[in-house]
Write a protein that holds these residues in place. Structure first.
Motif, PDB file in Angstrom:
ATOM      1  N   ALA A   1      21.397  41.244  16.522  1.00 34.39           N
ATOM      2  CA  ALA A   1      22.608  41.946  16.087  1.00 34.39           C
ATOM      3  C   ALA A   1      22.248  43.208  15.317  1.00 34.39           C
ATOM      4  N   VAL A   2      21.214  43.126  14.471  1.00 32.12           N
ATOM      5  CA  VAL A   2      20.764  44.312  13.736  1.00 32.12           C
ATOM      6  C   VAL A   2      20.309  45.392  14.720  1.00 32.12           C
ATOM      7  N   TYR A   3      19.587  44.978  15.757  1.00 31.18           N
ATOM      8  CA  TYR A   3      19.120  45.931  16.765  1.00 31.18           C
ATOM      9  C   TYR A   3      20.282  46.552  17.530  1.00 31.18           C
ATOM     10  N   VAL A   4      21.201  45.724  18.025  1.00 29.84           N
ATOM     11  CA  VAL A   4      22.327  46.224  18.813  1.00 29.84           C
ATOM     12  C   VAL A   4      23.163  47.206  18.003  1.00 29.84           C
ATOM     13  N   GLU A   5      23.270  46.974  16.708  1.00 25.96           N
ATOM     14  CA  GLU A   5      24.000  47.899  15.839  1.00 25.96           C
ATOM     15  C   GLU A   5      23.240  49.207  15.624  1.00 25.96           C
ATOM     16  N   GLY A   6      21.978  49.247  16.015  1.00 26.31           N
ATOM     17  CA  GLY A   6      21.169  50.453  15.805  1.00 26.31           C
ATOM     18  C   GLY A   6      20.788  50.665  14.357  1.00 26.31           C
ATOM     19  N   ASN A   7      20.742  49.587  13.575  1.00 26.49           N
ATOM     20  CA  ASN A   7      20.478  49.705  12.142  1.00 26.49           C
ATOM     21  C   ASN A   7      18.966  49.713  11.903  1.00 26.49           C
ATOM     22  N   LEU A   8      18.341  50.847  12.177  1.00 26.84           N
ATOM     23  CA  LEU A   8      16.900  50.964  12.021  1.00 26.84           C
ATOM     24  C   LEU A   8      16.479  50.914  10.558  1.00 26.84           C
ATOM     25  N   ALA A   9      17.355  51.392   9.666  1.00 29.68           N
ATOM     26  CA  ALA A   9      17.035  51.352   8.241  1.00 29.68           C
ATOM     27  C   ALA A   9      16.896  49.911   7.755  1.00 29.68           C
ATOM     28  N   LEU A  10      17.757  49.024   8.249  1.00 26.58           N
ATOM     29  CA  LEU A  10      17.649  47.617   7.879  1.00 26.58           C
ATOM     30  C   LEU A  10      16.464  46.966   8.584  1.00 26.58           C
ATOM     31  N   SER A  11      16.239  47.311   9.836  1.00 26.53           N
ATOM     32  CA  SER A  11      15.083  46.767  10.557  1.00 26.53           C
ATOM     33  C   SER A  11      13.787  47.084   9.828  1.00 26.53           C
ATOM     34  N   TYR A  12      13.678  48.297   9.314  1.00 28.73           N
ATOM     35  CA  TYR A  12      12.458  48.675   8.599  1.00 28.73           C
ATOM     36  C   TYR A  12      12.349  47.932   7.275  1.00 28.73           C
ATOM     37  N   ALA A  13      13.495  47.714   6.624  1.00 28.37           N
ATOM     38  CA  ALA A  13      13.485  46.928   5.383  1.00 28.37           C
ATOM     39  C   ALA A  13      13.031  45.496   5.663  1.00 28.37           C
ATOM     40  N   LEU A  14      13.453  44.936   6.801  1.00 29.32           N
ATOM     41  CA  LEU A  14      13.023  43.594   7.180  1.00 29.32           C
ATOM     42  C   LEU A  14      11.526  43.560   7.468  1.00 29.32           C
ATOM     43  N   TRP A  15      11.027  44.613   8.095  1.00 28.65           N
ATOM     44  CA  TRP A  15       9.581  44.710   8.329  1.00 28.65           C
ATOM     45  C   TRP A  15       8.831  44.669   7.008  1.00 28.65           C
ATOM     46  N   GLU A  16       9.254  45.474   6.045  1.00 25.09           N
ATOM     47  CA  GLU A  16       8.556  45.509   4.761  1.00 25.09           C
ATOM     48  C   GLU A  16       8.666  44.173   4.040  1.00 25.09           C
ATOM     49  N   HIS A  17       9.832  43.515   4.161  1.00 27.47           N
ATOM     50  CA  HIS A  17       9.976  42.201   3.543  1.00 27.47           C
ATOM     51  C   HIS A  17       9.003  41.203   4.153  1.00 27.47           C
ATOM     52  N   SER A  18       8.791  41.307   5.472  1.00 26.97           N
ATOM     53  CA  SER A  18       7.891  40.363   6.147  1.00 26.97           C
ATOM     54  C   SER A  18       6.464  40.496   5.648  1.00 26.97           C
ATOM     55  N   LEU A  19       6.112  41.645   5.091  1.00 29.10           N
ATOM     56  CA  LEU A  19       4.751  41.882   4.608  1.00 29.10           C
ATOM     57  C   LEU A  19       4.643  41.801   3.090  1.00 29.10           C
ATOM     58  N   SER A  20       5.737  41.499   2.404  1.00 27.70           N
ATOM     59  CA  SER A  20       5.757  41.571   0.946  1.00 27.70           C
ATOM     60  C   SER A  20       4.781  40.603   0.300  1.00 27.70           C
ATOM     61  N   HIS A  21       4.485  39.487   0.975  1.00 26.12           N
ATOM     62  CA  HIS A  21       3.573  38.512   0.388  1.00 26.12           C
ATOM     63  C   HIS A  21       2.139  38.999   0.371  1.00 26.12           C
ATOM     64  N   LEU A  22       1.841  40.095   1.070  1.00 31.76           N
ATOM     65  CA  LEU A  22       0.481  40.605   1.134  1.00 31.76           C
ATOM     66  C   LEU A  22       0.096  41.453  -0.061  1.00 31.76           C
ATOM     67  N   GLY A  23       1.098  41.975  -0.792  1.00 31.42           N
ATOM     68  CA  GLY A  23       0.799  42.950  -1.824  1.00 31.42           C
ATOM     69  C   GLY A  23       0.807  44.346  -1.241  1.00 31.42           C
ATOM     70  N   PRO A  24       0.987  45.379  -2.076  1.00 29.41           N
ATOM     71  CA  PRO A  24       1.200  46.745  -1.573  1.00 29.41           C
ATOM     72  C   PRO A  24       0.036  47.329  -0.787  1.00 29.41           C
ATOM     73  N   VAL A  25      -1.190  47.035  -1.188  1.00 27.14           N
ATOM     74  CA  VAL A  25      -2.338  47.667  -0.519  1.00 27.14           C
ATOM     75  C   VAL A  25      -2.517  47.128   0.895  1.00 27.14           C
ATOM     76  N   LEU A  26      -2.561  45.799   1.038  1.00 24.56           N
ATOM     77  CA  LEU A  26      -2.723  45.214   2.367  1.00 24.56           C
ATOM     78  C   LEU A  26      -1.517  45.498   3.251  1.00 24.56           C
ATOM     79  N   ALA A  27      -0.315  45.450   2.672  1.00 24.93           N
ATOM     80  CA  ALA A  27       0.892  45.713   3.457  1.00 24.93           C
ATOM     81  C   ALA A  27       0.864  47.130   4.022  1.00 24.93           C
TER      82      ALA A  27
END
Length: 316
Positions: free
Chosen positions: A232-258
């Motif tokens: 649904a996020v994709y179909v809406e074209g909400n790339l800003a939210l998609s990118y936020a979800l990407w960053e959230h998926s890597l948040s457990h790594l810490g800023p340097v590794l992410a």
């Protein structure tokens, strides 16, 4: 959450039954308290799926952001996308997913050097913790004991509970569906990357970083997760939210590794794909289809094209 492409990498490594997938999702949901959605990021080109690409002296071309899934909603293309797809004289895609790589070639990107085991690399304590998660939650890892840490990390790093998605192993992903349509229409088809280059994006991660990523994924496995209808996020074209979800998926790594991981899986590939699509724009009216997450941001494909003097107009 990992992008759909990353999840597909593990799926191509080994069989994953639908029953195991359902059990995995239910067990993950039962162990996770859902978190609030992250706010959309303030980034260039944060909304849309289709852009016209113009440059003096060249015919108009188009860039379309795809999602590498089989959910039926992604096949319902807006009219603007259909028009661009049918009118362009060449279709360019991220990679030829329909051309399988030999098992021997895949092994060089997945397996550890002969005589070395995953336990040797990550240590006995971490290995025991990984085994508990695999057997408790029926994770799709079968030869993990002799594979590089990144393979287990991908399987453990689903940072969200997917909802509202319908996948079918009998159907092609959106990209493949478009490739088949273009070839049936006798149009020229080409690709921006090789399968080897995509696999190398993972296998080329330094071993120390792979170990750190896997340990972090194990330690945070039971942390709260998002509940996301990513299609649904994709179909809406909400790339800003998609990118936020990407960053959230890597948040457990810490800023340097992410950051290092984002550079390897997105930014470096964005630069490479842009360099390879430029000659097509000079000679053709091209329809370029790449994963939507490659489009937005300061180092996204669209901003990189603007920096090279191209004019981008959002059509959908």
């Amino acid at each position: 959450m990992l992008s759909s492409w990353l999840s597909a990498v593990v799926a191509r490594c080994r069989p994953f039954s639908r029953g195991a997938a359902i059990a995995f999702a239910l067990l993950t949901a039962a162990c996770s308290a859902p978190l609030p959605m992250p706010p959309p990021m303030d980034i260039p080109h944060g909304h849309g799926r289709l852009w016209q690409v113009d440059h003096p002296g060249a015919p108009p071309s188009y860039i379309f952001g795809t999602m590498h899934v089989t959910d039926p909603r992604v096949y319902a293309l807006p009219q603007a996308v259909e028009t661009a797809f049918t009118e362009a004289d060449i279709a360019i895609f991220e990679v030829d997913y329909r051309r399988p790589m030999s098992l021997e070639k895949r092994r060089q990107y997945i397996e550890l050097p002969k005589g070395q085991s995953l336990e040797d690399v990550i240590g006995s304590s971490t290995y025991r913790d990984l085994r508990r998660l695999i057997f408790r939650h029926r994770l799709p890892l079968y030869n993990y004991f002799r594979e590089q840490p990144w393979v287990s990390w991908v399987a453990l790093s689903g940072r969200e509970i997917s909802i509202g998605q319908t996948e079918s192993p009998e159907k092609p992903i959106l990209d493949d569906w478009l490739i088949v349509r273009a070839r049936k229409a006798n149009r020229e088809v080409d690709f921006l990357e090789t399968a080897q280059e995509q696999w190398q994006s993972f296998a080329g991660i330094p071993m120390d970083d792979q170990v750190a990523m896997l340990r972090s994924a194990i330690e945070t496995y039971y942390d709260g997760r998002l509940r996301v209808d990513r299609v649904a996020v994709y179909v809406e074209g909400n790339l800003a939210l998609s990118y936020a979800l990407w960053e959230h998926s890597l948040s457990h790594l810490g800023p340097v590794l992410a950051r290092q991981y984002t550079d390897r899986l997105l930014n470096e590939r964005n630069h490479r794909m842009v360099e390879r699509m430029l000659p097509y724009f000079e000679r053709h009216s091209a329809f370029v289809a790449v994963g939507a997450l490659h489009l937005p941001g300061e180092e996204g494909v669209l901003r990189l094209l603007e920096q090279r003097g191209y004019t981008l107009t959002r059509l959908q």
